[in-house]
Design a protein around this motif. Sequence first.
Motif, PDB file in Angstrom:
ATOM      1  N   ASP A  63       0.698  -1.290  -0.094  1.00 17.13           N
ATOM      2  CA  ASP A  63       0.206  -0.223   0.200  1.00 17.13           C
ATOM      3  C   ASP A  63       0.780   1.034   0.222  1.00 17.13           C
ATOM      4  O   ASP A  63       0.186   2.005  -0.485  1.00 17.13           O
ATOM      5  CB  ASP A  63      -1.014   0.051   1.588  1.00 17.13           C
ATOM      6  N   ASP A  64       1.932   1.178   0.865  1.00 17.80           N
ATOM      7  CA  ASP A  64       3.295   2.060   0.742  1.00 17.80           C
ATOM      8  C   ASP A  64       3.475   2.569  -0.492  1.00 17.80           C
ATOM      9  O   ASP A  64       4.571   3.327  -0.715  1.00 17.80           O
ATOM     10  CB  ASP A  64       3.981   2.611   1.729  1.00 17.80           C
ATOM     11  N   GLY A  65       3.578   1.179  -1.556  1.00 23.82           N
ATOM     12  CA  GLY A  65       4.650   1.537  -2.856  1.00 23.82           C
ATOM     13  C   GLY A  65       6.266   1.644  -2.576  1.00 23.82           C
ATOM     14  O   GLY A  65       6.835   1.538  -3.880  1.00 23.82           O
ATOM     15  N   LEU A  66       6.079   0.579  -1.661  1.00 21.17           N
ATOM     16  CA  LEU A  66       7.594  -0.199  -1.122  1.00 21.17           C
ATOM     17  C   LEU A  66       7.935  -1.464  -1.501  1.00 21.17           C
ATOM     18  O   LEU A  66       9.543  -1.529  -2.195  1.00 21.17           O
ATOM     19  CB  LEU A  66       8.071   0.516   0.004  1.00 21.17           C
ATOM     20  N   LEU A  67       6.612  -2.169  -2.031  1.00 16.94           N
ATOM     21  CA  LEU A  67       6.949  -3.696  -2.527  1.00 16.94           C
ATOM     22  C   LEU A  67       5.760  -3.187  -3.882  1.00 16.94           C
ATOM     23  O   LEU A  67       4.547  -3.092  -3.247  1.00 16.94           O
ATOM     24  CB  LEU A  67       6.430  -4.719  -1.461  1.00 16.94           C
ATOM     25  N   GLU A  68       5.908  -4.864  -4.608  1.00 12.14           N
ATOM     26  CA  GLU A  68       4.583  -4.469  -5.756  1.00 12.14           C
ATOM     27  C   GLU A  68       4.282  -5.855  -5.402  1.00 12.14           C
ATOM     28  O   GLU A  68       5.177  -7.132  -6.283  1.00 12.14           O
ATOM     29  CB  GLU A  68       4.848  -4.280  -7.321  1.00 12.14           C
ATOM     30  N   ARG A  69       3.117  -6.449  -5.368  1.00 17.53           N
ATOM     31  CA  ARG A  69       2.590  -7.859  -4.852  1.00 17.53           C
ATOM     32  C   ARG A  69       2.470  -8.194  -6.740  1.00 17.53           C
ATOM     33  O   ARG A  69       1.663  -7.703  -7.580  1.00 17.53           O
ATOM     34  CB  ARG A  69       1.857  -7.743  -4.195  1.00 17.53           C
ATOM     35  N   ARG A  70       3.439  -9.455  -7.100  1.00 18.26           N
ATOM     36  CA  ARG A  70       3.056 -10.092  -8.372  1.00 18.26           C
ATOM     37  C   ARG A  70       2.811 -11.333  -8.495  1.00 18.26           C
ATOM     38  O   ARG A  70       3.842 -12.077  -7.908  1.00 18.26           O
ATOM     39  CB  ARG A  70       4.225  -9.978  -9.269  1.00 18.26           C
ATOM     40  N   PRO A  71       1.764 -12.125  -9.619  1.00 17.50           N
ATOM     41  CA  PRO A  71       1.606 -13.525  -9.188  1.00 17.50           C
ATOM     42  C   PRO A  71       2.440 -14.190 -10.298  1.00 17.50           C
ATOM     43  O   PRO A  71       3.422 -13.361 -10.149  1.00 17.50           O
ATOM     44  CB  PRO A  71       0.311 -13.284 -10.011  1.00 17.50           C
ATOM     45  N   TYR A  72       3.377 -14.877  -9.090  1.00 18.30           N
ATOM     46  CA  TYR A  72       4.162 -15.758 -10.214  1.00 18.30           C
ATOM     47  C   TYR A  72       3.660 -17.219  -9.994  1.00 18.30           C
ATOM     48  O   TYR A  72       4.382 -18.005 -11.165  1.00 18.30           O
ATOM     49  CB  TYR A  72       5.732 -16.335  -9.289  1.00 18.30           C
ATOM     50  N   GLN A  73       2.661 -17.895  -9.799  1.00 18.58           N
ATOM     51  CA  GLN A  73       1.876 -19.257  -9.922  1.00 18.58           C
ATOM     52  C   GLN A  73       0.189 -19.294  -9.992  1.00 18.58           C
ATOM     53  O   GLN A  73      -0.140 -18.252  -9.331  1.00 18.58           O
ATOM     54  CB  GLN A  73       2.310 -19.722  -8.888  1.00 18.58           C
ATOM     55  N   THR A  74       0.298 -19.239 -11.006  1.00 16.25           N
ATOM     56  CA  THR A  74      -1.813 -19.267 -11.503  1.00 16.25           C
ATOM     57  C   THR A  74      -2.140 -20.376 -10.507  1.00 16.25           C
ATOM     58  O   THR A  74      -3.753 -20.499 -10.364  1.00 16.25           O
ATOM     59  CB  THR A  74      -1.705 -19.861 -12.892  1.00 16.25           C
ATOM     60  N   ASN A  75      -2.135 -21.706 -10.664  1.00 16.77           N
ATOM     61  CA  ASN A  75      -2.344 -22.467  -9.971  1.00 16.77           C
ATOM     62  C   ASN A  75      -2.137 -23.519  -8.478  1.00 16.77           C
ATOM     63  O   ASN A  75      -1.781 -24.511  -8.545  1.00 16.77           O
ATOM     64  CB  ASN A  75      -3.097 -23.705 -11.255  1.00 16.77           C
ATOM     65  N   PRO A  76      -2.210 -23.026  -7.550  1.00 16.10           N
ATOM     66  CA  PRO A  76      -3.019 -22.004  -7.785  1.00 16.10           C
ATOM     67  C   PRO A  76      -2.241 -20.982  -7.341  1.00 16.10           C
ATOM     68  O   PRO A  76      -0.948 -20.585  -7.507  1.00 16.10           O
ATOM     69  CB  PRO A  76      -3.565 -22.035  -5.318  1.00 16.10           C
ATOM     70  N   VAL A  77      -3.008 -19.279  -7.258  1.00  8.77           N
ATOM     71  CA  VAL A  77      -2.522 -18.294  -7.198  1.00  8.77           C
ATOM     72  C   VAL A  77      -1.714 -18.127  -6.379  1.00  8.77           C
ATOM     73  O   VAL A  77      -1.846 -18.245  -5.195  1.00  8.77           O
ATOM     74  CB  VAL A  77      -3.258 -17.391  -7.517  1.00  8.77           C
ATOM     75  N   ARG A  78      -0.384 -17.906  -6.647  1.00 12.49           N
ATOM     76  CA  ARG A  78       0.310 -17.022  -5.749  1.00 12.49           C
ATOM     77  C   ARG A  78       1.321 -16.405  -6.403  1.00 12.49           C
ATOM     78  O   ARG A  78       1.750 -16.085  -7.268  1.00 12.49           O
ATOM     79  CB  ARG A  78       1.565 -18.049  -5.279  1.00 12.49           C
TER      80      ARG A  78
END
Length: 177
Positions: A63-78
């Motif tokens: 939320d503070d813009g210090l980290l970005e959350r990115r998917p690296y796996q789709t099944n299950p989504v991680r």
Amino acid sequence: MPSRIRLEDRECPLSTTVQHVGEWWTLLILHDAFDGYTRFDQFQQSLGISTSMLTARLKTLVDDGLLERRPYQTNPVRHEYVLTERGHSLRPVIVALAAWGNRHLTPQDRSMILIDAETGQEAEPIVVDARTGKSLDDSEAYVFSAGPAASTAMRARYTELQGQRRSRNTDRKPGTP
């Protein structure tokens, strides 16, 4: 998370910075991110932090813009948590904090040191003025002052402090430090 900043400190960059990174777990998570950790389980294993606390801290860092959350796996989504440019810009602060801690330990008591990746030589970080290269450790040579966006109260604070510094300097005898 509710703000802990006092109303009168909202314009102070130190107060607002501490609101973002002044929490114990936040600094440790950022340190791990600088070491290359990106995944929830890596942070959890490294830090021994509870799942709920890590989830909350990671959410705040995103939320503070210090980290970005990115998917690296789709099944299950991680998801992985990657430092943003804003997050990377905190590295010198983390390095300076670690260096301060190490300065207060004997060399044999240091569990982590900063080294030059090419030579393996221990580095001794200092904070310097980019313009002059002079160390900012000298609290007489470098002082805070009101900036362009300072409120009347902030300007009054630094006007008063300047007066106190001038008074101290004129009270000294010539040739004394």
